[in-house]
Write a protein that holds these residues in place. Structure first.
Motif, PDB file in Angstrom:
ATOM      1  N   TYR A  25       0.718  -0.969   0.146  1.00  0.00           N
ATOM      2  CA  TYR A  25      -0.062   0.093   0.082  1.00  0.00           C
ATOM      3  C   TYR A  25       0.248   1.273  -0.061  1.00  0.00           C
ATOM      4  O   TYR A  25       0.277   2.204  -0.613  1.00  0.00           O
ATOM      5  N   TYR A  26       1.441   1.150   0.527  1.00  0.00           N
ATOM      6  CA  TYR A  26       2.668   2.842   0.727  1.00  0.00           C
ATOM      7  C   TYR A  26       3.530   2.572  -0.240  1.00  0.00           C
ATOM      8  O   TYR A  26       3.255   3.686  -0.931  1.00  0.00           O
ATOM      9  N   ILE A  27       3.770   1.648  -1.016  1.00  0.00           N
ATOM     10  CA  ILE A  27       4.699   1.627  -2.171  1.00  0.00           C
ATOM     11  C   ILE A  27       3.234   2.228  -2.846  1.00  0.00           C
ATOM     12  O   ILE A  27       4.315   3.053  -4.291  1.00  0.00           O
ATOM     13  N   ILE A  28       2.432   2.045  -3.631  1.00  0.00           N
ATOM     14  CA  ILE A  28       1.639   2.298  -4.588  1.00  0.00           C
ATOM     15  C   ILE A  28       0.873   3.653  -4.454  1.00  0.00           C
ATOM     16  O   ILE A  28       1.258   4.768  -5.094  1.00  0.00           O
ATOM     17  N   ARG A  29       0.755   4.047  -3.121  1.00  0.00           N
ATOM     18  CA  ARG A  29       0.535   5.702  -3.060  1.00  0.00           C
ATOM     19  C   ARG A  29       1.977   6.674  -3.148  1.00  0.00           C
ATOM     20  O   ARG A  29       1.477   7.421  -3.670  1.00  0.00           O
ATOM     21  N   LYS A  30       3.185   5.593  -2.995  1.00  0.00           N
ATOM     22  CA  LYS A  30       3.999   7.108  -3.316  1.00  0.00           C
ATOM     23  C   LYS A  30       4.526   7.236  -4.931  1.00  0.00           C
ATOM     24  O   LYS A  30       4.410   8.044  -5.638  1.00  0.00           O
ATOM     25  N   ALA A  31       4.019   5.778  -5.231  1.00  0.00           N
ATOM     26  CA  ALA A  31       4.055   5.808  -6.915  1.00  0.00           C
ATOM     27  C   ALA A  31       2.867   6.623  -7.319  1.00  0.00           C
ATOM     28  O   ALA A  31       2.854   7.603  -8.575  1.00  0.00           O
ATOM     29  N   VAL A  32       2.276   6.864  -6.950  1.00  0.00           N
ATOM     30  CA  VAL A  32       0.638   7.300  -7.345  1.00  0.00           C
ATOM     31  C   VAL A  32       0.571   9.002  -6.695  1.00  0.00           C
ATOM     32  O   VAL A  32       0.972   9.689  -8.156  1.00  0.00           O
ATOM     33  N   GLN A  33       1.573   9.409  -5.660  1.00  0.00           N
ATOM     34  CA  GLN A  33       1.512  10.624  -5.991  1.00  0.00           C
ATOM     35  C   GLN A  33       2.682  11.478  -6.787  1.00  0.00           C
ATOM     36  O   GLN A  33       2.783  12.237  -6.831  1.00  0.00           O
ATOM     37  N   ALA A  35       3.372  10.023  -9.839  1.00  0.00           N
ATOM     38  CA  ALA A  35       2.458  10.425 -10.862  1.00  0.00           C
ATOM     39  C   ALA A  35       1.753  11.526 -10.804  1.00  0.00           C
ATOM     40  O   ALA A  35       1.541  11.851 -12.389  1.00  0.00           O
ATOM     41  N   MET A  36       1.283  11.568 -10.016  1.00  0.00           N
ATOM     42  CA  MET A  36      -0.178  12.979  -9.649  1.00  0.00           C
ATOM     43  C   MET A  36       1.296  14.131 -10.185  1.00  0.00           C
ATOM     44  O   MET A  36       0.756  15.155 -10.417  1.00  0.00           O
ATOM     45  N   LYS A  37       1.765  13.925  -9.044  1.00  0.00           N
ATOM     46  CA  LYS A  37       3.458  15.396  -9.523  1.00  0.00           C
ATOM     47  C   LYS A  37       3.804  16.020 -10.933  1.00  0.00           C
ATOM     48  O   LYS A  37       3.932  16.301 -11.471  1.00  0.00           O
ATOM     49  N   GLU A  38       3.995  14.644 -11.735  1.00  0.00           N
ATOM     50  CA  GLU A  38       4.442  14.535 -13.333  1.00  0.00           C
ATOM     51  C   GLU A  38       3.170  14.674 -13.495  1.00  0.00           C
ATOM     52  O   GLU A  38       3.576  15.914 -14.614  1.00  0.00           O
ATOM     53  N   ALA A  39       1.951  14.506 -13.945  1.00  0.00           N
ATOM     54  CA  ALA A  39       1.241  14.627 -14.417  1.00  0.00           C
ATOM     55  C   ALA A  39       0.476  16.366 -13.922  1.00  0.00           C
ATOM     56  O   ALA A  39       0.693  16.926 -15.119  1.00  0.00           O
ATOM     57  N   THR A  40       1.147  16.652 -13.127  1.00  0.00           N
ATOM     58  CA  THR A  40       0.334  18.410 -12.525  1.00  0.00           C
ATOM     59  C   THR A  40       1.681  19.195 -13.820  1.00  0.00           C
ATOM     60  O   THR A  40       1.115  20.161 -14.217  1.00  0.00           O
ATOM     61  N   ALA A  41       2.762  19.041 -13.112  1.00  0.00           N
ATOM     62  CA  ALA A  41       4.183  19.864 -14.264  1.00  0.00           C
ATOM     63  C   ALA A  41       3.411  19.425 -15.571  1.00  0.00           C
ATOM     64  O   ALA A  41       4.136  20.423 -16.583  1.00  0.00           O
ATOM     65  N   GLU A  42       2.893  18.391 -16.012  1.00  0.00           N
ATOM     66  CA  GLU A  42       2.853  18.868 -17.384  1.00  0.00           C
ATOM     67  C   GLU A  42       1.881  19.133 -18.097  1.00  0.00           C
ATOM     68  O   GLU A  42       2.268  19.863 -18.930  1.00  0.00           O
ATOM     69  N   LEU A  43       0.584  19.336 -17.060  1.00  0.00           N
ATOM     70  CA  LEU A  43      -0.107  20.237 -17.471  1.00  0.00           C
ATOM     71  C   LEU A  43       0.261  21.624 -17.603  1.00  0.00           C
ATOM     72  O   LEU A  43      -0.003  22.742 -17.765  1.00  0.00           O
TER      73      LEU A  43
END
Length: 51
Positions: A25-33, A35-43
């Motif tokens: 769960y911890y690894i998945i949450r880190k990966a999601v965070q 991914a979200m940072k990268e997505a917002t940076a791309e936007l």
């Protein structure tokens, strides 16, 4: 035939299961965070390009 269900057996099964799930769960949450940072940076980059 009656099946007696022991709560202690249930707990002894669940505890290792939960301990195995927690790091996952911890690894998945880190990966999601990440991914979200990268997505917002791309936007942000896309918005700057449009201006």
């Amino acid at each position: 035939m009656e099946i007696s269900f022991e709560p202690t057996q249930y707990l002894s099964f669940m505890i290792p299961f939960l301990l195995a799930l927690f790091p996952l769960y911890y690894i998945i949450r880190k990966a999601v965070q990440k991914a979200m940072k990268e997505a917002t940076a791309e936007l942000k980059i896309e918005k700057e390009k449009d201006v």
